[in-house]
Design a protein around this motif. Structure first.
Motif, PDB file in Angstrom:
ATOM      1  N   ILE A   8      -7.723  23.140  40.775  1.00 44.46           N
ATOM      2  CA  ILE A   8      -7.165  22.040  41.551  1.00 44.46           C
ATOM      3  C   ILE A   8      -5.832  21.665  40.917  1.00 44.46           C
ATOM      4  O   ILE A   8      -5.628  21.863  39.725  1.00 44.46           O
ATOM      5  N   GLU A   9      -4.914  21.133  41.731  1.00 43.99           N
ATOM      6  CA  GLU A   9      -3.548  20.879  41.268  1.00 43.99           C
ATOM      7  C   GLU A   9      -3.101  19.486  41.678  1.00 43.99           C
ATOM      8  O   GLU A   9      -3.516  18.973  42.714  1.00 43.99           O
ATOM      9  N   ASN A  10      -2.247  18.881  40.857  1.00 41.29           N
ATOM     10  CA  ASN A  10      -1.620  17.617  41.260  1.00 41.29           C
ATOM     11  C   ASN A  10      -0.551  17.890  42.310  1.00 41.29           C
ATOM     12  O   ASN A  10       0.277  18.766  42.153  1.00 41.29           O
ATOM     13  N   ASN A  11      -0.623  17.136  43.383  1.00 45.18           N
ATOM     14  CA  ASN A  11       0.316  17.353  44.488  1.00 45.18           C
ATOM     15  C   ASN A  11       0.366  16.093  45.323  1.00 45.18           C
ATOM     16  O   ASN A  11      -0.670  15.458  45.555  1.00 45.18           O
ATOM     17  N   GLY A  61     -10.935  24.463  37.009  1.00 42.28           N
ATOM     18  CA  GLY A  61      -9.755  24.385  36.166  1.00 42.28           C
ATOM     19  C   GLY A  61      -8.693  23.495  36.790  1.00 42.28           C
ATOM     20  O   GLY A  61      -8.781  23.115  37.962  1.00 42.28           O
ATOM     21  N   ILE A  62      -7.687  23.171  35.997  1.00 41.37           N
ATOM     22  CA  ILE A  62      -6.593  22.314  36.445  1.00 41.37           C
ATOM     23  C   ILE A  62      -5.271  23.056  36.316  1.00 41.37           C
ATOM     24  O   ILE A  62      -4.963  23.620  35.262  1.00 41.37           O
ATOM     25  N   ALA A  63      -4.503  23.061  37.404  1.00 38.29           N
ATOM     26  CA  ALA A  63      -3.114  23.529  37.385  1.00 38.29           C
ATOM     27  C   ALA A  63      -2.236  22.285  37.442  1.00 38.29           C
ATOM     28  O   ALA A  63      -2.347  21.496  38.390  1.00 38.29           O
ATOM     29  N   TYR A  64      -1.390  22.101  36.448  1.00 41.51           N
ATOM     30  CA  TYR A  64      -0.546  20.906  36.408  1.00 41.51           C
ATOM     31  C   TYR A  64       0.899  21.294  36.642  1.00 41.51           C
ATOM     32  O   TYR A  64       1.423  22.227  36.032  1.00 41.51           O
ATOM     33  N   ASP A  65       1.542  20.548  37.539  1.00 39.25           N
ATOM     34  CA  ASP A  65       2.942  20.781  37.900  1.00 39.25           C
ATOM     35  C   ASP A  65       3.733  19.517  37.593  1.00 39.25           C
ATOM     36  O   ASP A  65       3.590  18.495  38.276  1.00 39.25           O
ATOM     37  N   GLY A  66       4.561  19.566  36.541  1.00 38.14           N
ATOM     38  CA  GLY A  66       5.334  18.406  36.146  1.00 38.14           C
ATOM     39  C   GLY A  66       6.325  17.952  37.197  1.00 38.14           C
ATOM     40  O   GLY A  66       6.573  16.755  37.347  1.00 38.14           O
ATOM     41  N   THR A  67       6.881  18.888  37.947  1.00 41.84           N
ATOM     42  CA  THR A  67       7.848  18.514  38.975  1.00 41.84           C
ATOM     43  C   THR A  67       7.163  17.837  40.153  1.00 41.84           C
ATOM     44  O   THR A  67       7.726  16.927  40.768  1.00 41.84           O
ATOM     45  N   ASP A  71      -5.348  24.405  32.559  1.00 45.65           N
ATOM     46  CA  ASP A  71      -5.556  25.853  32.514  1.00 45.65           C
ATOM     47  C   ASP A  71      -4.304  26.633  32.878  1.00 45.65           C
ATOM     48  O   ASP A  71      -4.100  27.743  32.382  1.00 45.65           O
ATOM     49  N   VAL A  72      -3.471  26.073  33.758  1.00 47.84           N
ATOM     50  CA  VAL A  72      -2.247  26.729  34.196  1.00 47.84           C
ATOM     51  C   VAL A  72      -1.160  25.657  34.348  1.00 47.84           C
ATOM     52  O   VAL A  72      -1.443  24.555  34.834  1.00 47.84           O
ATOM     53  N   LEU A  73       0.060  25.981  33.946  1.00 44.59           N
ATOM     54  CA  LEU A  73       1.203  25.110  34.209  1.00 44.59           C
ATOM     55  C   LEU A  73       2.095  25.760  35.265  1.00 44.59           C
ATOM     56  O   LEU A  73       2.400  26.951  35.169  1.00 44.59           O
ATOM     57  N   HIS A  74       2.508  24.965  36.259  1.00 51.05           N
ATOM     58  CA  HIS A  74       3.443  25.438  37.277  1.00 51.05           C
ATOM     59  C   HIS A  74       4.834  24.916  36.937  1.00 51.05           C
ATOM     60  O   HIS A  74       5.011  23.718  36.687  1.00 51.05           O
ATOM     61  N   GLU A 117       6.284  12.575  34.248  1.00 52.10           N
ATOM     62  CA  GLU A 117       5.613  13.871  34.079  1.00 52.10           C
ATOM     63  C   GLU A 117       5.084  14.096  32.676  1.00 52.10           C
ATOM     64  O   GLU A 117       4.032  14.719  32.484  1.00 52.10           O
ATOM     65  N   MET A 118       5.778  13.575  31.653  1.00 55.48           N
ATOM     66  CA  MET A 118       5.313  13.751  30.281  1.00 55.48           C
ATOM     67  C   MET A 118       4.067  12.906  30.009  1.00 55.48           C
ATOM     68  O   MET A 118       3.151  13.344  29.302  1.00 55.48           O
ATOM     69  N   GLU A 119       4.014  11.718  30.571  1.00 53.93           N
ATOM     70  CA  GLU A 119       2.839  10.871  30.389  1.00 53.93           C
ATOM     71  C   GLU A 119       1.619  11.486  31.062  1.00 53.93           C
ATOM     72  O   GLU A 119       0.499  11.455  30.516  1.00 53.93           O
ATOM     73  N   GLU A 120       1.812  12.036  32.250  1.00 54.29           N
ATOM     74  CA  GLU A 120       0.717  12.718  32.936  1.00 54.29           C
ATOM     75  C   GLU A 120       0.245  13.931  32.137  1.00 54.29           C
ATOM     76  O   GLU A 120      -0.950  14.216  32.044  1.00 54.29           O
ATOM     77  N   LEU A 121       1.194  14.639  31.547  1.00 60.84           N
ATOM     78  CA  LEU A 121       0.855  15.788  30.714  1.00 60.84           C
ATOM     79  C   LEU A 121      -0.045  15.378  29.556  1.00 60.84           C
ATOM     80  O   LEU A 121      -1.056  16.040  29.262  1.00 60.84           O
ATOM     81  N   LYS A 122       0.312  14.297  28.897  1.00 59.35           N
ATOM     82  CA  LYS A 122      -0.478  13.827  27.750  1.00 59.35           C
ATOM     83  C   LYS A 122      -1.888  13.404  28.166  1.00 59.35           C
ATOM     84  O   LYS A 122      -2.849  13.618  27.429  1.00 59.35           O
TER      85      LYS A 122
END
Length: 313
Positions: free
Chosen positions: A163-166, A191-197, A218-221, A206-211
């Motif tokens: 699943i991904e943040n969107n 798993g989680i796919a995280y996309d900072g953009t 599991d995957v970074l976009h 985006e950095m706070e969400e990352l933390k």
């Protein structure tokens, strides 16, 4: 750390996914992250065709022998396809919902046949296709239930679900990703796919969400944009700003700092570079100003490797 070239880089090339695999091999990408065919999903021609490209893989468009040929080509090149996104929603009601979940399972079977480790669930929103949208709470709960149903099928085939943040899904932020992963995890490998953009598009930090997701990604976009206060670029994923698609190095998201933090938090999974994302409604004139795909593939793998080398020194 594994790198992945997103399938959309070949969306206007008649050789499609095979060309993406060739570019990945030629320019030094470890793997490919593929897009799923959209022409069988609900929503009418605009939804089905806006993002259509030759790179897309669909279970109803690829016969069994061709699946084996694709798998064999990946093995010959040493370039696996690590993920296939599934555009068929799992949270709809009635017969349409049953049909869409059946199609989702067909995508899972395709992934298993080709040797793809993950499928990524997209298009689960408040849209019900029944004149009355779901509430956000109902959409989220129905997505959980739908993922549990298709997840059991995926688990039997050894395929995980990402699943991904969107801004257009039921998992728009870190908190929702973590809750959904927890609620579905008993059914299958989640798993989680995280996309900072994507987080940046929504006005999140985006950095706070990352933390918040430390240890759970599991995957970074990876993609990048520049934000503008006027509609010059006509690319409006959400809110009042417009966005200009850029190289990874030149946009507003500082991927050098971002990846340094991700590594510090223990991330060592794949990095998927998105050349373009037609599903986000990019206007037609974008295709006249973007870099040629070969140029982007060469430049971005060099940038990613440079950043990773600086982190590990």
């Amino acid at each position: 750390m594994q790198t992945a070239l997103y399938g959309s880089i070949g969306w206007k090339h008649p050789f499609g996914i095979f060309q993406v695999l060739e570019w990945a091999k030629e320019y030094g990408w470890d793997s490919v992250d593929a897009r799923g065919m959209t022409i069988d999903i609900p929503g009418g021609p605009k939804k089905q065709l806006t993002a259509f490209g030759y790179d897309m893989l669909g279970p109803r468009q690829i016969r069994p022998t061709a699946r084996q040929q694709l798998r064999s080509r990946c093995e010959e090149l040493g370039v696996p396809i690590i993920c296939l996104y599934v555009p068929s929603p799992v949270n709809l009601k009635g017969k349409l919902g049953e049909d869409c979940r059946r199609l989702f399972k067909e995508f899972v079977q395709l992934a298993a046949d080709v040797g793809i480790e993950w499928v990524r669930a997209i298009n689960n929103t408040t849209e019900s296709y029944n004149n009355e949208p779901f509430t956000e709470e109902e959409a989220f709960a129905r997505t959980v239930d739908g993922l549990k149903e298709v997840g059991k099928f995926a688990a039997d085939l050894g395929v995980g679900i990402l699943i991904e943040n969107n801004e257009n899904t039921t998992t728009s932020c870190a908190a929702e990703l973590l809750i959904m992963k927890s609620e579905v995890a008993d059914a299958c490998r989640m798993g989680i796919a995280y996309d900072g953009t994507n987080a940046y598009f929504q006005g999140l930090k985006e950095m706070e969400e990352l933390k918040k997701l430390a240890g759970a990604i599991d995957v970074l976009h990876l993609k990048n944009v520049k934000r503008h206060d006027d509609p010059t670029f006509s690319y409006l994923p959400r809110g009042d700003f417009s966005y200009e698609w850029t190289s990874l190095e030149q946009g507003d998201v500082r991927w050098d700092k971002f990846l340094k933090q991700a590594v510090a938090d223990g991330f060592d999974g794949p990095l998927t570079f998105e050349y373009v994302n037609p599903f986000k409604g990019m206007p037609a004139d974008y295709w006249n100003i973007l870099r040629e795909p070969e140029k982007a593939a060469a430049e971005e793998i060099a940038y990613i490797k440079k950043v990773l080398n600086e982190i590990t020194v």
